[in-house]
Write a protein that holds these residues in place. Structure first.
Motif, mmCIF file in Angstrom:
data_model
loop_
_atom_site.group_PDB
_atom_site.id
_atom_site.type_symbol
_atom_site.label_atom_id
_atom_site.label_comp_id
_atom_site.label_asym_id
_atom_site.label_seq_id
_atom_site.Cartn_x
_atom_site.Cartn_y
_atom_site.Cartn_z
ATOM 1 N N GLU A 106 21.141 -6.088 7.091
ATOM 2 C CA GLU A 106 21.430 -5.264 5.918
ATOM 3 C C GLU A 106 21.121 -3.812 6.262
ATOM 4 N N LEU A 107 22.019 -2.890 5.963
ATOM 5 C CA LEU A 107 21.760 -1.497 6.331
ATOM 6 C C LEU A 107 22.416 -0.525 5.347
ATOM 7 N N ALA A 196 7.493 -4.003 3.968
ATOM 8 C CA ALA A 196 7.373 -4.447 5.363
ATOM 9 C C ALA A 196 8.712 -4.933 5.909
ATOM 10 N N ASN A 197 9.662 -5.213 5.009
ATOM 11 C CA ASN A 197 10.989 -5.682 5.432
ATOM 12 C C ASN A 197 11.872 -4.565 5.958
ATOM 13 N N TRP A 198 11.435 -3.332 5.793
ATOM 14 C CA TRP A 198 12.356 -2.212 6.006
ATOM 15 C C TRP A 198 11.905 -1.236 7.076
ATOM 16 N N ARG A 199 12.866 -0.709 7.788
ATOM 17 C CA ARG A 199 12.620 0.368 8.753
ATOM 18 C C ARG A 199 13.583 1.504 8.435
ATOM 19 N N PHE A 200 13.068 2.752 8.551
ATOM 20 C CA PHE A 200 13.893 3.927 8.231
ATOM 21 C C PHE A 200 13.861 4.902 9.393
ATOM 22 N N ARG A 215 17.167 -3.404 7.191
ATOM 23 C CA ARG A 215 16.242 -4.475 6.823
ATOM 24 C C ARG A 215 15.821 -5.200 8.100
ATOM 25 N N SER A 216 14.622 -4.851 8.560
ATOM 26 C CA SER A 216 14.146 -5.408 9.829
ATOM 27 C C SER A 216 12.650 -5.196 9.916
ATOM 28 N N ASP A 217 11.984 -6.079 10.673
ATOM 29 C CA ASP A 217 10.562 -5.820 10.899
ATOM 30 C C ASP A 217 10.349 -5.184 12.270
#
Ligand SMILES: CC(C)(COP(=O)(O)OP(=O)(O)OC[C@H]1O[C@@H](n2cnc3c(N)ncnc32)[C@H](O)[C@@H]1OP(=O)(O)O)[C@@H](O)C(=O)NCCC(=O)NCCS
Length: 249
Positions: A106-107, A196-200, A215-217
């Motif tokens: 998901e992005l 914690a599910n998200w990276r920016f 949506r990534s750890d």
């Protein structure tokens, strides 16, 4: 974890480009819409966005650019139909269009021209959470403009990644900044999501602030690809097979 950020400049669509240069790539609905713009710059922005997403998808999946079909969810987020695992999200201004691509992830992506920073800062009270406002108020004017641009694009990138549009209240989540411009997402409990599910990622590209949400750890690596002219339609080669001419490098 890698995502790919493709970008192009609407001004690169040659001024003399006739429908013949790109009409075989767009579908009937897109061609019809391209004829509805009152201003040439909006027409270019639209056409180049459609070309960008179609060529970018074809870079990762063996289907010609003109064959992709799309659907939108109830909030307007477009995706490939039928699903082939590829995910994309678009953002555009009249100077720049971007398409973020990933596989089974998901992005969301958002861009804003640097030149809009002051205007965005003036809208802070309307769109930013109290936590974000508290932080922004401690900054000098110049830092305020810069932070406003980052907050705006980050918030949009999260909303766009979730695909829920403005049904996700803008003040119900915050990007909290710490030392050396590091930041993290804080969510109201009602949002049923975990930061914690998200990276920016925040970056600057062609005088725009760009925010990428994934949506990534794992921290994503962002490959950046420039799509350059000439934007020609595929040419017929001697053996009769169509070959996509160099649109993207
Ligand atoms: C529509 C919205 C998704 C983005 O709008 P925007 O920032 O004006 O436009 P962008 O150029 O960044 O993105 C537009 C693209 O996002 C995609 N999109 C549309 N709805 C979407 C959704 N619900 N989720 C994800 N992507 C969406 C589409 O591809 C659209 O381009 P297209 O119409 O050419 O296909 C939505 O978030 C919105 O209306 N925002 C309003 C702006 C605002 O109040 N921002 C406050 C920030 S703090």
């Amino acid at each position: 974890m890698t995502v790919n950020l493709w970008y192009a400049h609407p001004k690169d669509l040659p001024a003399q480009a006739t429908a013949g240069d790109w009409e075989n790539i767009l579908n009937a609905e897109e061609r019809a819409r391209s004829g509805t713009f009152r201003f040439e710059k909006h027409r270019r922005e639209y056409i180049i966005t459609r070309l960008l997403v179609r060529y970018a998808l074809s870079h990762y999946h063996p289907a010609p650019p003109q064959t992709w079909n799309f659907r939108t969810n109830r909030y307007g987020k477009p995706s490939v139909d039928p699903d082939c695992g590829l995910r994309f999200n678009l953002s555009n201004s009249s100077e720049l269009v971007v398409c973020l691509m990933g596989n089974e992830v998901e992005l969301g992506v958002d861009i804003e021209p640097h030149g809009r920073a002051i205007e965005v800062a003036k809208l802070a009270r309307e769109f930013f959470s109290s936590l974000e406002l508290e932080q922004i108020e401690t900054l000098s004017d110049q830092e305020k403009f810069n932070r406003a641009l980052s907050l705006w694009t980050l918030k949009e990138s999260y909303i766009k990644a979730r695909g829920l549009g403005l049904s996700l209240p803008l003040k119900s989540f915050s990007f909290v900044f710490g030392q050396s411009n590091r930041f993290h997402l804080k969510l109201d409990p009602g949002l049923a999501d975990d930061p914690a599910n998200w990276r920016f990622r925040l970056l600057d590209l062609a005088e725009h602030r760009v925010a990428v949400a994934v949506r990534s750890d794992l921290d994503p690596h962002v490959n950046i690809w420039e799509a350059r002219p000439p934007l020609y339609a595929p040419v017929l080669q001697r053996d009769g097979k169509e070959a996509a001419v160099q649109f993207l490098n």
